[in-house]
Design a protein around this motif. Sequence first.
Motif, mmCIF file in Angstrom:
data_model
loop_
_atom_site.group_PDB
_atom_site.id
_atom_site.type_symbol
_atom_site.label_atom_id
_atom_site.label_comp_id
_atom_site.label_asym_id
_atom_site.label_seq_id
_atom_site.Cartn_x
_atom_site.Cartn_y
_atom_site.Cartn_z
ATOM 1 N N PRO A 47 37.371 -49.164 -17.176
ATOM 2 C CA PRO A 47 37.507 -49.768 -18.505
ATOM 3 C C PRO A 47 37.721 -51.269 -18.363
ATOM 4 O O PRO A 47 38.274 -51.738 -17.363
ATOM 5 C CB PRO A 47 38.757 -49.081 -19.074
ATOM 6 N N ALA A 48 37.287 -52.038 -19.321
ATOM 7 C CA ALA A 48 37.450 -53.496 -19.266
ATOM 8 C C ALA A 48 38.929 -53.852 -19.189
ATOM 9 O O ALA A 48 39.801 -53.105 -19.670
ATOM 10 C CB ALA A 48 36.816 -54.140 -20.489
ATOM 11 N N PHE A 49 39.230 -54.999 -18.558
ATOM 12 C CA PHE A 49 40.620 -55.440 -18.463
ATOM 13 C C PHE A 49 41.229 -55.524 -19.861
ATOM 14 O O PHE A 49 40.633 -56.076 -20.783
ATOM 15 C CB PHE A 49 40.701 -56.808 -17.790
ATOM 16 N N GLY A 50 42.414 -54.964 -20.008
ATOM 17 C CA GLY A 50 43.122 -55.011 -21.278
ATOM 18 C C GLY A 50 43.005 -53.752 -22.101
ATOM 19 O O GLY A 50 43.750 -53.565 -23.073
ATOM 20 N N GLU A 51 42.082 -52.868 -21.718
ATOM 21 C CA GLU A 51 41.920 -51.635 -22.479
ATOM 22 C C GLU A 51 42.943 -50.575 -22.078
ATOM 23 O O GLU A 51 43.246 -49.679 -22.866
ATOM 24 C CB GLU A 51 40.507 -51.086 -22.309
ATOM 25 N N TRP A 82 51.195 -63.058 -24.655
ATOM 26 C CA TRP A 82 49.921 -62.526 -25.137
ATOM 27 C C TRP A 82 49.342 -61.524 -24.143
ATOM 28 O O TRP A 82 48.844 -60.460 -24.533
ATOM 29 C CB TRP A 82 48.953 -63.693 -25.357
ATOM 30 N N LEU A 83 49.406 -61.858 -22.854
ATOM 31 C CA LEU A 83 48.901 -60.938 -21.830
ATOM 32 C C LEU A 83 49.665 -59.616 -21.851
ATOM 33 O O LEU A 83 49.081 -58.544 -21.697
ATOM 34 C CB LEU A 83 49.006 -61.577 -20.450
ATOM 35 N N PRO A 122 46.216 -68.587 -25.924
ATOM 36 C CA PRO A 122 45.333 -67.529 -26.425
ATOM 37 C C PRO A 122 44.698 -67.920 -27.759
ATOM 38 O O PRO A 122 45.215 -68.783 -28.469
ATOM 39 C CB PRO A 122 46.272 -66.331 -26.577
ATOM 40 N N PRO A 123 43.578 -67.311 -28.107
ATOM 41 C CA PRO A 123 42.946 -67.630 -29.387
ATOM 42 C C PRO A 123 43.867 -67.300 -30.557
ATOM 43 O O PRO A 123 44.667 -66.363 -30.495
ATOM 44 C CB PRO A 123 41.699 -66.733 -29.380
#
Length: 559
Positions: free
Chosen positions: A59-63, A91-92, A405-406
């Motif tokens: 899975p993509a990082f953060g999922e 945020w991370l 972060p955005p």
Amino acid sequence: MFRITRKTLFGGLALVLAISLILSACSNKNSNGEQASNASNNAADTGTNSQAAQGEELPAFGEQPLEFSYYMNYDWASPSGYGTTDVVTKWLKDEKKMNWIEIGSNGNAQQKFGTMVASDTLPDVIALDPNTAEYENLVKNKKMVPLDAYYEKYPNLKDLIDTTAMDMMRASDGHIYGMPSWFGSSRNENQMASFGWIVNRKIYAELGKPQLETFDDLYAYLKQVKDKYPDIVPMQDPSEMMIYGGFGDLRWSDSLKEVPVFVNFKTNTIESIFSDPAYKKTKEMTNKFYREGLISQDFLTQSGDQATEKLNSGRVAIQSGNNMTGIGRTANNILQAKDSAAGYDYIPYLYAEGVDPATVAPIGYGMLGWNETVITTSAKDPERIFQFFDWWAGEEGQRIGAYGPPGVLWDTTDKNGAPIDNENSQKMSAEEKANLKIGWNPLGTWWFHKLGAARVKQNPEKAEWDVRASLFYGQFVKTNNDQFNGRMNVDSKSKLGIGFARMKQIVKDYEAKLVFAKDQAEFDSLFKQFEDALNASGYKDLLVHETEVWAKNREKMGL
């Protein structure tokens, strides 16, 4: 977390920047100890992991949640609080579900590392210098996960690292174990450097902005500061790397690390530092400034936090050294938040009288970075850890590390990927922005340079202080650091290795003695004792060894 500000320690960062870690005793070892250890060792033997080898997609990082422990093998590494003190790690932790368990060195990295190795309680991730006895110990004992397969599977790091650098990163067994931090590239058109000089803006203005170009100018200015501002530290510390570099002829700051040597670019040999008059002059300047009270009287014993507090409160007139761009940005922002006329300015490298300033280049550049981050066999999810660092190394990760972060200070980017200030950013005060504590970056890449240069083009006047400073110092960089890769890698159990350990202690002892010398006669006597002590410990054999390593590297690089 370690707060790594743009270390160009590959010429820098900079380092870069400083990072902090939370002290933890976590080893994150699998409860099925022997089975997990065997699996890890099998991965180490093959240089791969089953998922990577079979091409399975994660899975993509953060999922999915990710947690791992992290240790930096440096005395100065200390905790600051991942996920609690700055907007990036919060945020991370919240948005990307990543928990970073920080382990501090307790001020003695050698002892901490030795204890972890002896008790087989290595953290999941370690940041350390390659080509050292500690690094080689991990290789020989198969305590690191080979990253060869991961580099093939994930795109960012492999695309960013030059092929020549990748080849030089291979360990003695042929595998690649490390991820370089704050590395450059031959494709990087926006060279940056973090070594520099910063001056207290208000004090400099109040003294009439006198000429500040040479060491004689520096001495005169520090005396003025001492006379007029008794509560101000004229100069935080002597930063001998910067002073030595100020004697020109491309004298290289890293040549003073651990056991100082003279890198003679004219003969392509590494010679005794005592054969270079500039070294003694550098030590004499430190001694003189200390005796006259022009530098911090506690610079040898003060903690990093104490030094930072002085700078951030505006109680330092001049400071120089590594990571001045990152440290200077923080101090400048804090002071400007309270007084728009306050803060720090970066200035060109200072130099000795009679030296051509064009030959003053104390910091170099390199494609190998300033250290490496490795994943140990203690890690339960080595591929997912690599996946994070690979993501972080790319455009998105470097943008978040540098600009937050955005949704905080930016929502969109320009055509070059650089963030465009949003309405919130335009309304926030300097103090509010400083409180965000943006700058966490455990693995800097040259994407940071590209984004920084693009931000400067958006609006040069409003570009971040540290980016402007880093680009300014980047124009002076001339020496390729990679040619010296591994020059101090000595087998600790060999005759030279035993002598090398003794030499490092001798250097520490005499550095302090030379600072405290009461007069020139005592200084001269101690300096001679210093030279004799190093020679008696095998210094000449070390010079031969380093010259041979340098020659092999130059051949590999085609220099």
